[in-house]
Design a protein around this motif. Structure first.
Motif, PDB file in Angstrom:
ATOM      1  N   ARG A 296      -1.393   5.328   5.224  1.00  0.00           N
ATOM      2  CA  ARG A 296      -0.598   4.411   4.407  1.00  0.00           C
ATOM      3  C   ARG A 296       0.867   4.846   4.397  1.00  0.00           C
ATOM      4  O   ARG A 296       1.168   6.032   4.567  1.00  0.00           O
ATOM      5  N   PRO A 297       1.800   3.910   4.186  1.00  0.00           N
ATOM      6  CA  PRO A 297       3.207   4.292   4.053  1.00  0.00           C
ATOM      7  C   PRO A 297       3.390   5.157   2.812  1.00  0.00           C
ATOM      8  O   PRO A 297       2.709   4.965   1.795  1.00  0.00           O
ATOM      9  N   VAL A 298       4.340   6.092   2.905  1.00  0.00           N
ATOM     10  CA  VAL A 298       4.529   7.048   1.817  1.00  0.00           C
ATOM     11  C   VAL A 298       6.021   7.270   1.589  1.00  0.00           C
ATOM     12  O   VAL A 298       6.784   7.460   2.546  1.00  0.00           O
ATOM     13  N   LYS A 299       6.408   7.287   0.321  1.00  0.00           N
ATOM     14  CA  LYS A 299       7.813   7.516  -0.038  1.00  0.00           C
ATOM     15  C   LYS A 299       7.915   8.714  -0.977  1.00  0.00           C
ATOM     16  O   LYS A 299       7.095   8.883  -1.879  1.00  0.00           O
ATOM     17  N   CYS A 300       8.939   9.537  -0.743  1.00  0.00           N
ATOM     18  CA  CYS A 300       9.283  10.616  -1.668  1.00  0.00           C
ATOM     19  C   CYS A 300      10.734  10.447  -2.058  1.00  0.00           C
ATOM     20  O   CYS A 300      11.626  10.550  -1.214  1.00  0.00           O
ATOM     21  N   ARG A 301      10.966  10.154  -3.325  1.00  0.00           N
ATOM     22  CA  ARG A 301      12.318   9.967  -3.851  1.00  0.00           C
ATOM     23  C   ARG A 301      12.478  10.893  -5.055  1.00  0.00           C
ATOM     24  O   ARG A 301      11.879  10.675  -6.101  1.00  0.00           O
ATOM     25  N   LEU A 302      13.296  11.930  -4.879  1.00  0.00           N
ATOM     26  CA  LEU A 302      13.475  12.890  -5.970  1.00  0.00           C
ATOM     27  C   LEU A 302      14.329  12.320  -7.081  1.00  0.00           C
ATOM     28  O   LEU A 302      15.294  11.584  -6.818  1.00  0.00           O
ATOM     29  N   ASP A 303      13.995  12.671  -8.317  1.00  0.00           N
ATOM     30  CA  ASP A 303      14.936  12.343  -9.383  1.00  0.00           C
ATOM     31  C   ASP A 303      16.002  13.441  -9.424  1.00  0.00           C
ATOM     32  O   ASP A 303      15.896  14.472  -8.770  1.00  0.00           O
TER      33      ASP A 303
ATOM     34  N   GLY B  39      11.487  26.219  -8.799  1.00  0.00           N
ATOM     35  CA  GLY B  39      11.720  24.933  -8.158  1.00  0.00           C
ATOM     36  C   GLY B  39      11.166  24.845  -6.754  1.00  0.00           C
ATOM     37  O   GLY B  39      11.187  23.772  -6.151  1.00  0.00           O
ATOM     38  N   GLN B  40      10.647  25.948  -6.225  1.00  0.00           N
ATOM     39  CA  GLN B  40      10.077  25.908  -4.873  1.00  0.00           C
ATOM     40  C   GLN B  40       8.831  25.024  -4.861  1.00  0.00           C
ATOM     41  O   GLN B  40       7.962  25.140  -5.715  1.00  0.00           O
ATOM     42  N   PRO B  41       8.718  24.119  -3.884  1.00  0.00           N
ATOM     43  CA  PRO B  41       7.525  23.269  -3.794  1.00  0.00           C
ATOM     44  C   PRO B  41       6.256  24.100  -3.618  1.00  0.00           C
ATOM     45  O   PRO B  41       6.232  25.059  -2.841  1.00  0.00           O
ATOM     46  N   ILE B  42       5.197  23.722  -4.360  1.00  0.00           N
ATOM     47  CA  ILE B  42       3.897  24.398  -4.250  1.00  0.00           C
ATOM     48  C   ILE B  42       2.863  23.460  -3.642  1.00  0.00           C
ATOM     49  O   ILE B  42       2.093  23.845  -2.766  1.00  0.00           O
ATOM     50  N   PHE B  43       2.848  22.217  -4.113  1.00  0.00           N
ATOM     51  CA  PHE B  43       1.940  21.211  -3.563  1.00  0.00           C
ATOM     52  C   PHE B  43       2.551  19.844  -3.842  1.00  0.00           C
ATOM     53  O   PHE B  43       3.551  19.726  -4.578  1.00  0.00           O
ATOM     54  N   ALA B  44       1.979  18.816  -3.240  1.00  0.00           N
ATOM     55  CA  ALA B  44       2.480  17.455  -3.435  1.00  0.00           C
ATOM     56  C   ALA B  44       1.319  16.531  -3.764  1.00  0.00           C
ATOM     57  O   ALA B  44       0.186  16.718  -3.290  1.00  0.00           O
ATOM     58  N   VAL B  45       1.607  15.526  -4.566  1.00  0.00           N
ATOM     59  CA  VAL B  45       0.620  14.525  -4.960  1.00  0.00           C
ATOM     60  C   VAL B  45       1.090  13.161  -4.472  1.00  0.00           C
ATOM     61  O   VAL B  45       2.222  12.753  -4.752  1.00  0.00           O
ATOM     62  N   ALA B  46       0.245  12.465  -3.737  1.00  0.00           N
ATOM     63  CA  ALA B  46       0.528  11.092  -3.303  1.00  0.00           C
ATOM     64  C   ALA B  46      -0.357  10.157  -4.103  1.00  0.00           C
ATOM     65  O   ALA B  46      -1.592  10.262  -4.066  1.00  0.00           O
ATOM     66  N   ALA B  47       0.283   9.261  -4.844  1.00  0.00           N
ATOM     67  CA  ALA B  47      -0.463   8.371  -5.738  1.00  0.00           C
ATOM     68  C   ALA B  47       0.123   6.971  -5.684  1.00  0.00           C
ATOM     69  O   ALA B  47       1.144   6.717  -5.048  1.00  0.00           O
ATOM     70  N   GLU B  48      -0.527   6.063  -6.396  1.00  0.00           N
ATOM     71  CA  GLU B  48      -0.101   4.667  -6.376  1.00  0.00           C
ATOM     72  C   GLU B  48       1.273   4.482  -7.005  1.00  0.00           C
ATOM     73  O   GLU B  48       2.030   3.595  -6.608  1.00  0.00           O
TER      74      GLU B  48
ATOM     75  N   VAL C 117      -8.098  12.431 -10.235  1.00  0.00           N
ATOM     76  CA  VAL C 117      -7.446  11.388 -11.035  1.00  0.00           C
ATOM     77  C   VAL C 117      -7.477  10.064 -10.270  1.00  0.00           C
ATOM     78  O   VAL C 117      -7.074  10.000  -9.100  1.00  0.00           O
ATOM     79  N   PRO C 118      -7.984   8.987 -10.886  1.00  0.00           N
ATOM     80  CA  PRO C 118      -7.981   7.671 -10.216  1.00  0.00           C
ATOM     81  C   PRO C 118      -6.551   7.271  -9.837  1.00  0.00           C
ATOM     82  O   PRO C 118      -5.613   7.432 -10.625  1.00  0.00           O
ATOM     83  N   GLY C 119      -6.387   6.771  -8.624  1.00  0.00           N
ATOM     84  CA  GLY C 119      -5.063   6.383  -8.152  1.00  0.00           C
ATOM     85  C   GLY C 119      -4.362   7.448  -7.342  1.00  0.00           C
ATOM     86  O   GLY C 119      -3.324   7.181  -6.731  1.00  0.00           O
ATOM     87  N   VAL C 120      -4.903   8.664  -7.333  1.00  0.00           N
ATOM     88  CA  VAL C 120      -4.360   9.726  -6.482  1.00  0.00           C
ATOM     89  C   VAL C 120      -5.016   9.613  -5.112  1.00  0.00           C
ATOM     90  O   VAL C 120      -6.241   9.700  -4.991  1.00  0.00           O
ATOM     91  N   ALA C 121      -4.193   9.408  -4.080  1.00  0.00           N
ATOM     92  CA  ALA C 121      -4.726   9.229  -2.734  1.00  0.00           C
ATOM     93  C   ALA C 121      -4.972  10.556  -2.040  1.00  0.00           C
ATOM     94  O   ALA C 121      -5.947  10.698  -1.287  1.00  0.00           O
ATOM     95  N   CYS C 122      -4.105  11.514  -2.270  1.00  0.00           N
ATOM     96  CA  CYS C 122      -4.313  12.837  -1.671  1.00  0.00           C
ATOM     97  C   CYS C 122      -3.436  13.856  -2.372  1.00  0.00           C
ATOM     98  O   CYS C 122      -2.405  13.520  -2.967  1.00  0.00           O
TER      99      CYS C 122
ATOM    100  N   GLY D  24       0.788  -1.225   0.000  1.00  0.00           N
ATOM    101  CA  GLY D  24       0.000   0.000   0.000  1.00  0.00           C
ATOM    102  C   GLY D  24       0.819   1.273   0.000  1.00  0.00           C
ATOM    103  O   GLY D  24       0.257   2.370   0.157  1.00  0.00           O
ATOM    104  N   THR D  25       2.123   1.165  -0.198  1.00  0.00           N
ATOM    105  CA  THR D  25       2.973   2.355  -0.174  1.00  0.00           C
ATOM    106  C   THR D  25       2.611   3.317  -1.305  1.00  0.00           C
ATOM    107  O   THR D  25       2.487   2.919  -2.465  1.00  0.00           O
ATOM    108  N   LEU D  26       2.450   4.588  -0.933  1.00  0.00           N
ATOM    109  CA  LEU D  26       2.180   5.640  -1.904  1.00  0.00           C
ATOM    110  C   LEU D  26       3.484   6.338  -2.296  1.00  0.00           C
ATOM    111  O   LEU D  26       4.434   6.386  -1.518  1.00  0.00           O
ATOM    112  N   GLN D  27       3.489   6.886  -3.511  1.00  0.00           N
ATOM    113  CA  GLN D  27       4.656   7.620  -3.997  1.00  0.00           C
ATOM    114  C   GLN D  27       4.308   9.102  -4.126  1.00  0.00           C
ATOM    115  O   GLN D  27       3.220   9.458  -4.586  1.00  0.00           O
ATOM    116  N   ILE D  28       5.265   9.954  -3.728  1.00  0.00           N
ATOM    117  CA  ILE D  28       5.045  11.403  -3.716  1.00  0.00           C
ATOM    118  C   ILE D  28       5.754  12.073  -4.891  1.00  0.00           C
ATOM    119  O   ILE D  28       6.922  11.795  -5.164  1.00  0.00           O
TER     120      ILE D  28
END
Length: 805
Positions: A292-299, A132-141, A90-95, A63-67
């Protein structure tokens, strides 16, 4: 495994991996891996085999979400409106997370409270201040789904004037009447009178560019929701306690509700000191919100655009000196590009001032620092923490004085060095009024001058340049004096936790973090030495705020100093309990209980360490202890700009030889000789690696790592394709590294060792000075070049054209 001995260029053998750690200390039947022995990194084999586990290697829970974090496209603008409704649908977007979703404080800053996690969506604080300043975040599948969904957001901006460069920041500060931070000044002696009375005087400037950390492991955080609203955060951070504090205040919960854990980082270099809190906060918020567990990994591209760099600094100087090159007075002005927020800029700019003298005793000096706001990413900690920028200024002055007087640059440097602590001269005093009572720099420089063959090579280079119409060589030998301690005094503390299990094995935990620098193995060596057991019996464990609280960042080169002492204190408490037990059980005086090589001598008896521990357990003796250490005798008063901000100084010197092509500006580092002071090294193998790595990274900063923003504030050097770091081919074929054999810390540090994380970085200034020397030769010695850092081939070519008229 191949056990062939590795030869350095001087012909001295370096032991194979199988031999590391086998050199016995002075005591009988030596333990394996105690202090002062060469040990490979505890994770070295895992690193090269791919078995080392980082945050992203931990198995993801179901159930881990990706940010994905959506970023500003404007350098300075007011957000008129932000519509994320289509993103949420959008389907698959948790928050979707904005500033409105933050239950506590909308801030992840280390000190000043001016780093919002997300900008407000309305009102006066609805501002973005860099591209590049963060404005909002999307957590999805999936991360791809989150990235695609974020593009559906509608952001309406009202653009505002933006200051991108130092020059624009100066103009903007003039109009606004203030800088980002208050200016600061250090002063010693009557500078104006000394400048007026000096036989010779020069004025000039040198600009020093920024640098991206370019760690191998990018910014990443993984948050797991627990019971009662608690959260576990696995973060790639140098400062777990700060991440814990920032996540807790963002969630509006006590610190004890947040646990931060990090086993290792794939590099940090300062870039993971303050700014990982942003990504930890975003994942923790999403985890608590969704359950749910959530991961944020920047490219890599997003990482480079979103995170801070080394501070860019322009240094203006006016220096008075005598005919032999001795400085009478120096007046330095630092213009520091901080970015949009304060972050750690105050302390970084201060350290640039603290190191404006480098290894030179200045009778009169004034250093003024201005900290300027630009609408670019907030610059942050980087190896050396401002010190390298300050040192470049005084080393440029040395090269300039040598040019003006016709004296060899090394002789100008030598006549200005701080006196040795054992000389008849009074100790030199820094511009912040701290006596330098431990200086060994003059002796170290003299030794490197001989071992590097400086004089003979200088003459050989003169002959080469006279006969070579296109290629010109340069040579420079530069010193380093680097202060060790956090200049923010309360950070100079550390804690540790040691358990001894009843079978004699040891569990070690402390507040330091491992980013590849070898801190964990050094501290384990300290514990092994204290108990006199083989290092294999000491278990190294992940740093966690649940075991050792309120720790400082692993930074300021103080990791081994602080955590080594704390771990030793914990181990010594347990050891003393064992001694007391043995004295009572076997009726012997304390001095007859001796720990020696996996055994304990008790009067006429000898026991294995494990057996004594087992007995103590049955006797209900506590075999667990915390340890704590606070660095003594350090203080700094900002009002008077005076004090003793450093516990001691680390010293070193490097001699670099380069060759440049006058037609293209291309160049190559041909040879580098390094002699560095590690005190009595805890682990010479680790320290040699730090010396080489620091030198090469410093060379990259000064010669090739160029950051470039366009006039809209967009970073154009945001990937390996456009931002160049040193490769194996840039390492000189002839690299001779030696640890100073006479080294011993005169301060009471852990086993009289010295810090080695940051000081070697500044050894690379010798490369920059050698390039200056080669450009002077290109102009037949008639003009001093206008050469800034990084000295890219384009800049070298422009400097060559300048000196040739």
């Amino acid at each position: 495994m191949d056990e062939t001995r590795i030869q350095d260029r001087s012909g001295a053998g370096e032991p194979s991996i199988a031999e590391l750690g086998e050199r016995p200390p002075t005591h009988e039947r030596a333990i394996k891996g105690g202090v002062h022995t060469k040990r490979i990194h505890d994770s070295g084999v895992k690193h090269v085999s791919g078995a080392a586990r980082y945050v992203d290697d931990e198995p993801e829970l179901p159930g881990t979400l990706q940010i994905y974090i959506a970023m500003s496209e404007k350098a300075h603008a007011r957000i008129v409106s932000l519509d994320v409704s289509k993103v949420r649908d959008v389907p698959g977007v948790a928050c979707v997370l904005t500033a409105n979703d933050i239950p506590g404080q909308n801030d992840y800053s280390p000190v000043f409270g001016d780093d919002p996690i997300f900008p407000q969506t309305s009102g006066p604080e609805a501002l973005v201040q860099y591209v590049g300043q963060p404005i909002f975040a999307v957590a999805a599948e999936t991360i791809d789904l989150a990235r695609r969904a974020a593009k559906l957001a509608i952001v309406e901006y009202e653009e505002l004037p933006a200051a991108i460069t130092i020059e624009q920041a100066l103009a903007a500060a003039g109009e606004a009447g203030h800088d980002l931070l208050d200016p600061h000044e250090m002063r010693i002696g009557d500078v104006d009178a000394a400048l007026e009375g000096a036989p010779h005087r020069v004025l000039g400037r040198v600009a020093v560019g920024g640098q991206d950390h370019f760690y191998l492991e990018g910014q990443i955080a993984y948050s797991i929701p627990l019971e009662d609203g608690d959260v576990l955060v696995r973060s790639s951070t140098q400062h777990p306690s700060e991440v814990q504090h920032n996540v807790a205040k963002m969630l509006g919960v006590p610190d004890h509700a947040v646990t931060v854990e990090v086993r290792r980082m794939g590099g940090g270099f300062g870039g993971k000191e303050s700014q990982p809190a942003l990504f930890a906060a975003v994942t923790a918020l999403a985890a608590v919100k969704t359950g749910r567990p959530v991961k944020c990994r920047l490219d890599r591209d997003d990482d480079m655009e979103m995170t801070g760099k080394r501070h860019e600094v322009t240094i203006n100087y006016a220096v008075g000196f005598s005919g032999n090159g001795r400085i009478a007075a120096g007046d330095f002005s630092h213009l520091v590009r901080c970015g949009y927020s304060r972050d750690l800029s105050a302390a970084i700019a201060d350290r640039a001032m603290f190191h404006a003298d480098n290894a030179y005793s200045l009778p009169a000096a004034r250093i003024l620092s201005r900290r300027l706001k630009t609408h670019t990413v907030s610059n942050t900690a980087f190896r050396g923490f401002g010190g390298p920028q300050g040192m470049v200024g005084i080393e440029r002055v040395m090269d300039r004085i040598a040019f003006e007087t016709g004296i060899d640059p090394l002789d100008v440097r030598k006549v200005n060095l701080y006196p040795s602590f054992d000389s008849d001269r009074a100790p030199g005093v820094t511009p912040y009024h701290m006596p330098v009572t431990d200086s060994i720099i003059a002796e170290l420089v003299e030794e490197l001058e001989v071992t590097s063959g400086y004089r003979a090579r200088r003459e050989a280079i003169r002959q080469f340049n006279a006969q070579s119409p296109v290629l010109k060589k340069g040579l420079a030998l530069t010193p380093v004096k680097f202060g060790i301690s956090f200049t923010t005094s309360h950070l100079n503390q550390a804690g540790a936790l040691v358990h001894v299990y009843k079978d004699g094995s040891v569990h070690l935990n402390h507040g330091g973090t491992e980013m590849g620098q070898g801190l964990f193995v050094k501290v384990a060596q300290v514990v092994a030495e204290e108990f006199q057991i083989d290092i294999e019996k000491v278990k190294i464990t992940a740093t966690t705020t649940a075991k050792v609280p309120n720790t400082s960042a692993t930074a300021a080169s103080s990791g081994s100093d602080l955590n080594g002492m704390a771990a030793q204190a914990a181990a010594r408490t347990i050891k003393n309990r064992l001694i007391d037990y043995a004295c009572g059980r076997y009726h012997v005086p304390e001095e007859q209980v001796v720990f020696a090589a996996n055994r304990v001598l008790i009067g006429n008896e000898e026991k294995r360490f494990a057996d004594l521990v087992g007995e103590a357990y049955l006797a209900r003796i506590s075999l667990s202890s915390t340890g704590f250490y606070a660095t003594p005798d350090i203080h700094y008063d900002r009002e008077s700009a005076s004090g003793q901000p450093f516990y001691y100084f680390a010293y070193g010197a490097a001699c670099s030889e380069v060759v440049i092509d006058m037609l293209t500006g291309e160049y190559k580092l041909l040879r580098a000789d390094i002699l560095h002071d590690c005190g009595t090294s805890l682990n010479p193998a680790i320290d040699r690696g730090q010396i080489e790595g620091g030198f090469i990274q410093g060379m990259g900063w000064l010669t090739m790592e160029e950051l470039w923003w366009d006039d809209k504030g967009r970073l154009k050097t945001h990937a390996p394709s456009t931002y160049k770091i040193p490769t194996a081919n840039d390492r000189p074929d002839d690299l001779r590294i030696a640890i100073w054999e006479k080294g011993e810390n005169r301060s009471d540090t852990i086993y009289r060792s010295k810090a080695v994380g940051e000081p070697p970085f500044m050894l690379a200034i010798s490369v920059f000075s050698a390039l200056t020397d080669a450009v002077i030769a290109a102009g037949d010695g008639k003009a001093f070049p206008d050469l800034d850092a990084p000295a890219t081939p384009e800049r070298v070519l422009k400097a060559v054209e300048g000196v040739r008229g």
